[in-house]
Motif scaffolding. Structure first.
Motif, short mmCIF file in Angstrom:
data_model
loop_
_atom_site.label_atom_id
_atom_site.label_comp_id
_atom_site.label_asym_id
_atom_site.label_seq_id
_atom_site.Cartn_x
_atom_site.Cartn_y
_atom_site.Cartn_z
N ASP A 83 -49.01 -11.83 -15.06
CA ASP A 83 -50.19 -11.36 -15.83
C ASP A 83 -50.04 -9.93 -16.33
N ILE A 84 -48.83 -9.46 -16.44
CA ILE A 84 -48.59 -8.12 -17.00
C ILE A 84 -48.82 -8.19 -18.51
N THR A 85 -49.42 -7.15 -19.08
CA THR A 85 -49.56 -7.09 -20.53
C THR A 85 -48.24 -6.54 -21.09
N VAL A 86 -47.61 -7.34 -21.95
CA VAL A 86 -46.28 -6.95 -22.44
C VAL A 86 -46.34 -6.64 -23.93
N TYR A 87 -45.95 -5.42 -24.29
CA TYR A 87 -45.82 -5.01 -25.69
C TYR A 87 -44.35 -5.00 -26.07
N GLY A 88 -44.09 -5.12 -27.35
CA GLY A 88 -42.70 -5.09 -27.78
C GLY A 88 -42.51 -4.16 -28.95
N TYR A 89 -41.41 -3.42 -28.94
CA TYR A 89 -41.07 -2.58 -30.09
C TYR A 89 -39.61 -2.83 -30.45
N ASP A 90 -39.37 -3.12 -31.69
CA ASP A 90 -37.99 -3.29 -32.15
C ASP A 90 -37.91 -2.91 -33.62
N PRO A 91 -37.18 -1.82 -33.92
CA PRO A 91 -37.12 -1.36 -35.32
C PRO A 91 -36.43 -2.36 -36.25
N LEU A 92 -35.74 -3.35 -35.70
CA LEU A 92 -35.03 -4.30 -36.55
C LEU A 92 -35.86 -5.55 -36.84
N LEU A 93 -37.04 -5.65 -36.21
CA LEU A 93 -37.84 -6.87 -36.39
C LEU A 93 -39.21 -6.55 -36.98
N SER A 94 -39.77 -7.52 -37.70
CA SER A 94 -41.12 -7.34 -38.25
C SER A 94 -42.14 -7.64 -37.14
N PRO A 95 -43.40 -7.14 -37.29
CA PRO A 95 -44.42 -7.44 -36.28
C PRO A 95 -44.57 -8.94 -36.05
N LYS A 96 -44.42 -9.73 -37.14
CA LYS A 96 -44.55 -11.19 -37.00
C LYS A 96 -43.42 -11.74 -36.10
N GLN A 97 -42.22 -11.28 -36.35
CA GLN A 97 -41.09 -11.75 -35.52
C GLN A 97 -41.30 -11.36 -34.05
N ILE A 98 -41.87 -10.16 -33.86
CA ILE A 98 -42.09 -9.69 -32.48
C ILE A 98 -43.15 -10.55 -31.80
N SER A 99 -44.26 -10.83 -32.51
CA SER A 99 -45.29 -11.68 -31.86
C SER A 99 -44.75 -13.07 -31.54
N GLN A 100 -43.85 -13.56 -32.41
CA GLN A 100 -43.29 -14.90 -32.14
C GLN A 100 -42.52 -14.95 -30.82
N LEU A 101 -42.11 -13.79 -30.32
CA LEU A 101 -41.39 -13.76 -29.05
C LEU A 101 -42.35 -13.73 -27.86
N GLY A 102 -43.66 -13.68 -28.14
CA GLY A 102 -44.66 -13.75 -27.07
C GLY A 102 -45.14 -12.40 -26.59
N VAL A 103 -44.90 -11.33 -27.37
CA VAL A 103 -45.40 -10.01 -26.97
C VAL A 103 -46.26 -9.41 -28.08
N VAL A 104 -47.04 -8.39 -27.69
CA VAL A 104 -47.88 -7.71 -28.67
C VAL A 104 -47.00 -6.69 -29.40
N PRO A 105 -46.91 -6.78 -30.75
CA PRO A 105 -46.03 -5.83 -31.44
C PRO A 105 -46.61 -4.42 -31.47
N LEU A 106 -45.77 -3.44 -31.26
CA LEU A 106 -46.18 -2.03 -31.33
C LEU A 106 -45.45 -1.38 -32.49
#
Ligand SMILES: NC(=O)c1ccc[n+]([C@@H]2O[C@H](COP(=O)([O-])OP(=O)(O)OC[C@H]3O[C@@H](n4cnc5c(N)ncnc54)[C@H](O)[C@@H]3O)[C@@H](O)[C@H]2O)c1
Length: 415
Positions: A333-356
């Motif tokens: 139940d940890i809240t997981v955010y994701g940041y990746d300069p090579l991916l769009s926010p949509k691609q990041i959400s598709q991985l199951g994390v909140v895009p930052l």
């Protein structure tokens, strides 16, 4: 075939992905090159790139080629057995279209025997030709390492193996246009050599990962141990970490499949796989125990994962162990955010994390999962500006192990 007559020929690359397209580009600087892919949208995109590669989704053009290289994906079934469906489908297309006298070369990563036992009969059936007299076959595994600017195609020796001396010589003349070649004894040897490359890495990484489990239990830092151990002249350098991508986690199962079929159980290869697959759980356990040790309820914790692709400096999220890590963290139940300069926010959400898209937020933990170049300076210092000594910073690959500043800014941990 002489080099001069080779350049009168035409090559066709079948499958214009991470491997096939760079190969087509390399050939196109020397010889007429056709690129065929069944993905029409991809062909439309590639058609806009100003190169000498003539791209098409029309299979009939394969009949114009003297050499056809098949570069389609090789995957695993859900039971971890080789899925050769792409090779079978591509071979059927090539078999229907190829001209008499063509040389058909498999480039996809396969277990020993696929060129002779799978590719050859499909080509014969679909074409009605006889292999050896009407057309020839060969194997030349691809070694391109996406995201690596040093070990590029032109600087990496290519293993080649034709079905007979004449075919091997023709392949040697052809591939010598783009790189240096090594002539393997036959296609089975070349196929086996290709899988060894990944198995050797997987098993060696597994050993170091196992050591990191043990040293973690003993309260010893693995990086400190390895640094001391590598002062021995015959020490081999590997670092603990998660293993992803299309090759290393997949290819050991290819050989395991043929080994089992031959009556041998490859226990060591499979143990290596299991050990490496367990790493995301191990990292999750480290995080949970650290959060608990500081009185933090994991269900209230916020974590940012930095780098969400399968490897650094590549915008590819397939075969990605970070997804497994995300799943494990969310089970707590940890809240997981994701940041990746090579991916769009949509691609990041598709991985199951909140895009930052900003580092304004102070969280309980940063996990540097995939150290893209942008992370090496803390994304222009933004990351360092929000550092606090009570923020856990899990540096999976130990990128900042030698950097006293980062170690001071955060509660820094490696595996
Ligand atoms: N990507 C790597 O890092 C890497 C490294 C070394 C070897 N390899 C091996 O190279 C092979 C290709 O991998 P990739 O990463 O380039 O795959 P990819 O998924 O990037 O590209 C494959 C391409 O093949 C096309 N394709 C599928 N079926 C087809 C068909 N029947 N006819 C024509 N085109 C077809 C797809 O549309 C896609 O464009 C695999 O066997 C892989 O194991 C990959």
């Amino acid at each position: 075939m002489e080099q001069s007559s080779i350049t009168d020929k035409t090559v066709c690359i079948v499958g214009l992905g991470y491997i096939g397209y760079p190969l087509a580009e390399a050939f196109s600087n020397h010889i007429p090159t056709l690129g065929f892919d069944i993905d029409k949208q991809k062909i439309q995109k590639l058609a806009n790139i100003p190169t000498n590669v003539r791209v098409t989704s029309d299979p009939t053009l394969i009949s114009t080629a003297d050499f056809v290289m098949i570069c389609v994906p090789t995957l695993l079934t859900k039971d971890n057995e080789p899925d050769l469906s792409y090779i079978r489908a591509a071979a059927a297309i090539v078999g229907k279209q190829m001209k008499k006298g063509a040389v058909i070369i498999l480039e996809s990563t396969v277990y020993p025997g696929v060129t002779e036992d799978i590719l050859r009969p499909i080509l014969e059936k679909e074409s009605g030709y006889t292999c050896g007299s009407d057309f020839k076959i060969g194997y030349s595994p691809e070694r391109i390492n996406p995201g690596d600017d040093v070990h590029i195609l032109s600087k990496t020796t290519k293993i080649i193996a034709g079905m007979d001396k004449e075919t091997t010589d023709d392949m040697a003349a052809l591939y010598s246009l783009i790189t240096t070649v090594y002539l393997a004894k036959d296609s089975r040897t070349a196929e086996a050599a290709r899988v060894v490359e990944n198995i050797q890495r997987d098993v060696n990484i597994a050993l170091i990962n196992e050591l990191s489990y043990i040293f973690n239990k003993l309260g010893i830092n693995t990086k400190d141990v390895l640094e001391a151990a590598e002062t021995k002249w015959n020490f081999h350098r590997y670092t603990p970490g998660i293993v992803g991508g299309h090759c290393i986690p997949t290819v050991p199962y290819f050989l395991a499949y043929t080994a089992k079929k031959s009556g041998y159980m490859p226990n060591m290869i499979l143990a290596g796989r299991a050990t490496n697959d367990h790493m995301t759980r191990f990292i999750t356990d480290i995080i949970i125990s650290n959060l608990k040790a500081r009185g933090k309820n994991p269900a209230r914790a916020e974590i940012v994962i930095l780098g969400l692709t399968y490897k650094e400096n590549v915008a590819d999220t397939r075969d990605n162990p970070v997804v497994e890590l995300i799943k494990n963290l969310k089970e707590h139940d940890i809240t997981v955010y994701g940041y990746d300069p090579l991916l769009s926010p949509k691609q990041i959400s598709q991985l199951g994390v909140v895009p930052l898209d900003t580092f304004e937020r102070t969280v309980d933990c940063f996990i540097l999962a995939v150290p893209h170049a942008q992370f090496l300076n803390g994304v222009n210092g933004k990351l360092w500006r929000i550092a606090k000594s009570d923020i856990l910073f899990i540096d999976i690959k130990g990128t900042f192990y030698k950097d006293p500043k980062i170690r001071k800014l955060f509660d820094y941990r490696t595996l």
